[in-house]
Every structure is written in C-alpha cells, then in structure tokens.
Design an enzyme around this catalytic site. Structure first.
Site, mmCIF file in Angstrom:
data_model
loop_
_atom_site.group_PDB
_atom_site.id
_atom_site.type_symbol
_atom_site.label_atom_id
_atom_site.label_comp_id
_atom_site.label_asym_id
_atom_site.label_seq_id
_atom_site.Cartn_x
_atom_site.Cartn_y
_atom_site.Cartn_z
ATOM 1 N N ASP A 1 -2.310 40.753 35.016
ATOM 2 C CA ASP A 1 -1.301 41.122 34.029
ATOM 3 C C ASP A 1 -1.550 40.391 32.710
ATOM 4 O O ASP A 1 -1.163 39.232 32.547
ATOM 5 C CB ASP A 1 0.092 40.799 34.562
ATOM 6 C CG ASP A 1 1.193 41.276 33.623
ATOM 7 O OD1 ASP A 1 0.880 41.739 32.504
ATOM 8 O OD2 ASP A 1 2.368 41.185 34.007
ATOM 9 N N HIS B 65 3.138 36.851 27.679
ATOM 10 C CA HIS B 65 2.898 35.647 28.463
ATOM 11 C C HIS B 65 1.801 34.753 27.882
ATOM 12 O O HIS B 65 1.464 33.730 28.478
ATOM 13 C CB HIS B 65 2.529 36.042 29.896
ATOM 14 C CG HIS B 65 3.493 37.011 30.504
ATOM 15 N ND1 HIS B 65 4.804 36.680 30.776
ATOM 16 C CD2 HIS B 65 3.352 38.318 30.866
ATOM 17 C CE1 HIS B 65 5.417 37.736 31.288
ATOM 18 N NE2 HIS B 65 4.564 38.736 31.344
ATOM 19 N N ILE C 35 6.648 33.471 27.937
ATOM 20 C CA ILE C 35 7.341 33.200 29.193
ATOM 21 C C ILE C 35 6.388 33.406 30.368
ATOM 22 O O ILE C 35 5.339 34.044 30.231
ATOM 23 C CB ILE C 35 8.587 34.083 29.363
ATOM 24 C CG1 ILE C 35 8.202 35.575 29.417
ATOM 25 C CG2 ILE C 35 9.589 33.809 28.253
ATOM 26 C CD1 ILE C 35 9.352 36.511 29.726
ATOM 27 N N GLY D 79 7.086 37.214 35.773
ATOM 28 C CA GLY D 79 8.021 37.215 36.898
ATOM 29 C C GLY D 79 7.302 37.133 38.233
ATOM 30 O O GLY D 79 7.747 36.442 39.151
#
Length: 284
Positions: free
Chosen positions: A186, A191, A206, A209
């Site tokens: 990903d 990110h 961030i 998830g």
C-alpha cells in the site's frame, strides 16, 4: 460517476495470479513490528529465514491490488477502510504462488450525504491446491450515499464483552513504521508524504490501518499464542481512528474459550480507540 447498484453487485474478478517468497514474509513481519530485539529467538523466527514463521495477517497484502473495485464508480478521495475480516483455512506458507477470486458481496446506502457501505470478498488459493484464506473488506464510501441501494442488513460488528479486560499488551510503533510497512503493497502517499497528509487534513502522515491490524496480531501472537501463529484461524476488526507512527498502542484482550476479543487504544493521545470490535479466533 455515481454508483449503479446493479453494476456494482455484478463486479467480480477471477484467477488473478500473485506470488510471494520468504523476502516478502520477512518484510511484512518487520513492517508490523517483529524483530525489534534481534537477540530474541521468538521474534527472530518471523524475520529470519531459519525456521521462518508467517504472520497470519500477511494474508491482507499477498494479493495486493486484486479485486474489481476500479470499475465501481465510487469517489476514492472520500473512502475509508471500515472493517477487515480474515478467515484462515490453513496456515499461510512462507512462500507461495496464489490465485485470487474477488466479488462484491454487499452494498448499503446510508442516504444522500451520509455515505455507502461496500463489502468485498476475496478468496485466495495456493495455485493448484486448496483455499488458503478468505478476506472480507468493508469500506465506507463517504461521498457515495443516495445511490438507491438497500438501507438495512449491513454486517454488524463483534461485540466486546462488558467487563474489564483480562489482559493488556503494549505494542509500540516506530516513527518510520509506515515507510517500512508500505513496501508490502500500500503506497498511498497519505502514509509517507507530509505535504499530501496536510492537504487531506492530517498534521503528518498516518499509519496504515492494516499496519495497526497487523500490530494487534503481533500483540496476540506474542502473548496469548506464545509465538505460535498457526493457532490463529480468524482475525476481524473495525477501524475507528488513525495511529500516528511512533504511537504506543495498548491492546486490551478478553479471553472466552477459543475467542479473543480485543480493542486497541493509544494512551498517549487520550486513550483514543484505534481498533474496536476485534475478534481473534483460535484453533481448538
């Protein structure tokens, strides 16, 4: 382009081929925090090819990019990952050639301005062999409500027991965690790119998830499972808030037979709950 319910429900992809080896297996384990102490034999077994073990949640990245959602018509700028479920039909090998079959299994309309819930199922099989695992991913398409789909019947999350946790396990993350984890598939700039993160409302990039998801699995493997990942046959969560790389996560566990309920929070940010309604199923 707005969602067309009939078209969305007809979407599927079959026979997509992927492969991974011990390099990818070790890289994923490093990305979710294994191997921080290179002198710890139990940790080393996930990041060194000698007696290598596979983290069960690696199932979420071994067919990265599979699926029919590119033709769904949803507004990807408004999409968040809502839930992730994993059923392991047998332990993941450390290397494999695999095929992935994906389909949309449900879409629910929360109303104009309220978004849509879309569930995709991906069945992964080892090439020429039986099924390895089944993934069920739920996204919340915030900009796509009002398309005329059903309002009722969306999946309900696992309920956490109404009592104090039986155990709490600390699982730290590092400031560079997202930069390492993204190499497993990903590469969303949310990110990794500070300017992109600020443009979409975050002070800094961030954590993925699914990296938090894998970190919770690490916490359970290292505590409840005594570093035996083959004990895990299912791993389901609801995502509730982002983790900032460097956060220390507290994973609260409830043990009821072969079911481990869990919730993850960040004590350093007001006990913000980042994973909720977690359910880890153990063999037995």
């Amino acid at each position: 382009m707005a969602i067309n319910y009939d078209h969305l429900m007809s979407l599927k992809s079959t026979g997509q081929e992927f492969s991974y080896g011990d390099r990818e297996t070790m890289l994923y384990a490093l990305g979710v925090g294994f191997g921080r102490d290179p002198m710890d034999d139990k940790e080393l077994s996930f990041v060194y090819e000698k007696n290598l073990k596979t983290v069960p949640t690696m199932a979420t990245v071994i067919s990265w990019g599979a699926g029919p959602m590119a033709d769904s018509g949803i507004n990807y700028m408004m999409v968040v990952h809502g839930e992730q479920k994993l059923t392991l039909h047998r332990p993941l090998p450390v290397a494999a050639q695999i095929t992935a079959d994906s389909r949309i299994v449900g879409a629910w309309d929360k109303g104009e301005g309220k978004g849509a819930i879309i569930v995709t199922e991906t069945v992964i099989s080892e090439k020429g062999k039986d099924k390895l695992c089944t993934l069920e991913s739920t996204i919340f398409a915030r900009g796509d409500g009002g398309f005329g789909g059903p309002r009722e019947g969306a999946p309900t999350p696992h309920q956490i027991p109404d009592r104090a946790p039986d155990q709490t396990v600390e699982a730290e993350t590092k400031p560079d965690q997202a930069l390492l984890y993204r190499l497993s598939g990903d590469r969303n700039p949310l990110h990794s790119d500070p300017e992109f993160a600020k443009a979409v409302g975050f002070d800094k990039p961030i954590l993925h998830g699914l990296c938090t998801y894998g970190t919770c699995c690490r916490a359970i493997i290292s505590s409840v499972c005594d570093y035996d990942p083959t004990k895990i046959t299912g791993f389901d969560v609801r995502f509730s808030a982002p983790v900032i790389p460097g956060d220390k996560i507290a994973v609260d566990l409830w043990k009821d037979g072969n079911t481990i309920s869990f919730r993850a929070r960040v004590p350093g940010r007001g006990d913000a709950v980042v994973i909720n309604n977690g359910k880890c199923t153990l063999a037995g």
